[in-house]
Design a protein around this motif. Structure first.
Motif, PDB file in Angstrom:
ATOM      1  N   GLU A  49       1.212   9.538  -1.873  1.00  0.00           N
ATOM      2  CA  GLU A  49       1.629  10.663  -2.713  1.00  0.00           C
ATOM      3  C   GLU A  49       1.539  11.986  -1.962  1.00  0.00           C
ATOM      4  N   LYS A  54       3.332   1.793  -1.726  1.00  0.00           N
ATOM      5  CA  LYS A  54       3.742   2.082  -3.101  1.00  0.00           C
ATOM      6  C   LYS A  54       2.755   3.003  -3.810  1.00  0.00           C
ATOM      7  N   THR A  55       1.494   3.001  -3.377  1.00  0.00           N
ATOM      8  CA  THR A  55       0.453   3.720  -4.131  1.00  0.00           C
ATOM      9  C   THR A  55      -0.318   4.759  -3.313  1.00  0.00           C
ATOM     10  N   GLU A  56      -0.175   4.751  -1.992  1.00  0.00           N
ATOM     11  CA  GLU A  56      -1.091   5.562  -1.181  1.00  0.00           C
ATOM     12  C   GLU A  56      -0.460   6.741  -0.464  1.00  0.00           C
ATOM     13  N   ARG A  83       0.821  -1.214   0.000  1.00  0.00           N
ATOM     14  CA  ARG A  83       0.000   0.000   0.000  1.00  0.00           C
ATOM     15  C   ARG A  83       0.853   1.262   0.000  1.00  0.00           C
TER      16      ARG A  83
END
Length: 334
Positions: free
Chosen positions: A194, A190-192, A188
């Protein structure tokens, strides 16, 4: 490729040596095999088996003993386990650690050798995480597991962080990911994230890797029972060097963990014979092992460690039954 006669003689030799622990001569082998062969014929076959590296002649003895290759061929192609009724008590599922300890003792009591059990591998989950700045680019990661176990890891990073940044990263992890498995957190992240600055994200990835390592090491326990049984085994009691090597293996446990990890990658009972590979480091030892499950998922391994001259058919039964007992005791049946 061995013909049927050679296989029968090798099987008889291994079984007789396991039973008596003495080099087997041609006359003894003639009686044990039930074959009506002359001693000269048997000696010729034994010479062929020796050339193939399946048996060896110790010292000046006229008899032969199995080699690691001989044991392996016997185990893989000639072993016929006779089902005996083993008086194996049930393992009460009151506490997992007690089940593991009881299983190691049960293996030892039934086999009269050494029982080993690798404790269940649980999912690496953290309840709370904190960061503490130790010096420039050097930090302490404090991980608290759901059961209250605390693990610490020192990590080094490419960037330097203030204590305020460390608090910001810890708060985000605790608010969004507490209670999740470390692997889930890693995916998670890696994508959450930002919305967080890139350098904080890198700190989080470093912390997650350290947490995974810390929680896994905390679970890597091997329970051993019955080491003193080896004192009663003539193969060891007559040679203190062999005995010392065996006890060093039990003390270090690293090699045991590697061996049990290999065992957990396969279904059913596996047999590792000392001297045939680097898996079992000592030529005088063999390991009979099996994975066990919790609710259908393999979580650990157990087994018996003893001399290469062990009754493999009985050890297979003992290990197989104990693995089923542990799986049943630890699984949550509805």
């Amino acid at each position: 490729m061995l013909d049927d006669r050679a296989k029968l003689l090798l099987k008889a030799l291994v079984e007789r040596y396991i039973a008596e622990g003495q080099p087997v001569g041609s006359r003894t082998l003639s009686r044990a095999s039930g074959l009506e062969l002359s001693p000269a014929t048997i000696r010729n076959v034994m010479s062929d088996l020796e050339d193939l590296g399946l048996i060896a002649s110790p010292h000046t003895s006229a008899g032969r003993i199995p080699t690691a290759r001989g044991y392996r061929l016997f185990v893989d192609t000639m072993l016929t386990a006779q089902r005996e009724h083993l008086a194996a008590p049930s393992l009460p599922p009151d506490q997992p650690q007690r089940v593991i300890a009881n299983a190691a003792q049960l293996l030892s009591n039934l086999s009269h050798f050494v029982g080993v059990v690798m404790a269940p591998r649980r999912t690496s989950v953290f309840r709370h995480i904190e960061f503490l700045r130790l010096s420039e680019r050097r930090y302490l990661v404090i991980i608290v597991s759901p059961d209250g176990d605390v693990q610490n890891r020192v990590v080094f990073t490419d960037s330097d962080y203030t204590q305020q940044q460390l608090v910001e990263a810890a708060n985000f992890l605790n608010a969004h990911y507490a209670g999740l498995a470390i692997e889930q957190v890693r995916e998670r992240l890696k994508t959450e994230v930002e919305q967080l600055r890139g350098e904080i994200v890198q700190l989080m990835h470093t912390a997650v890797d350290a947490s995974s390592e810390a929680l896994e090491q905390a679970q890597g326990e091997v329970v051993i029972s019955g080491e003193r049984n080896l004192l009663e085994v003539s193969d060891f009691s007559s040679d203190m060097t062999h005995l010392r090597k065996a006890f060093e293996l039990f003390e270090q446990k690293t090699q045991l963990m590697r061996l049990l990890d290999i065992s957990s990658q396969a279904e059913g009972v596996r047999i590792f014979i000392g001297g045939e590979s680097q898996v079992v480091p000592f030529e005088e030892l063999s390991v009979v092992s099996s994975p066990y499950e919790v609710d259908g998922q393999i979580v650990g391994t157990l087994g018996v460690i003893g001399p290469t001259r062990m009754p493999y058919d009985r050890m297979i039964q003992i290990v197989d039954i104990t693995a089923k007992l542990v799986s049943n005791a630890l699984s949550h049946h509805k």
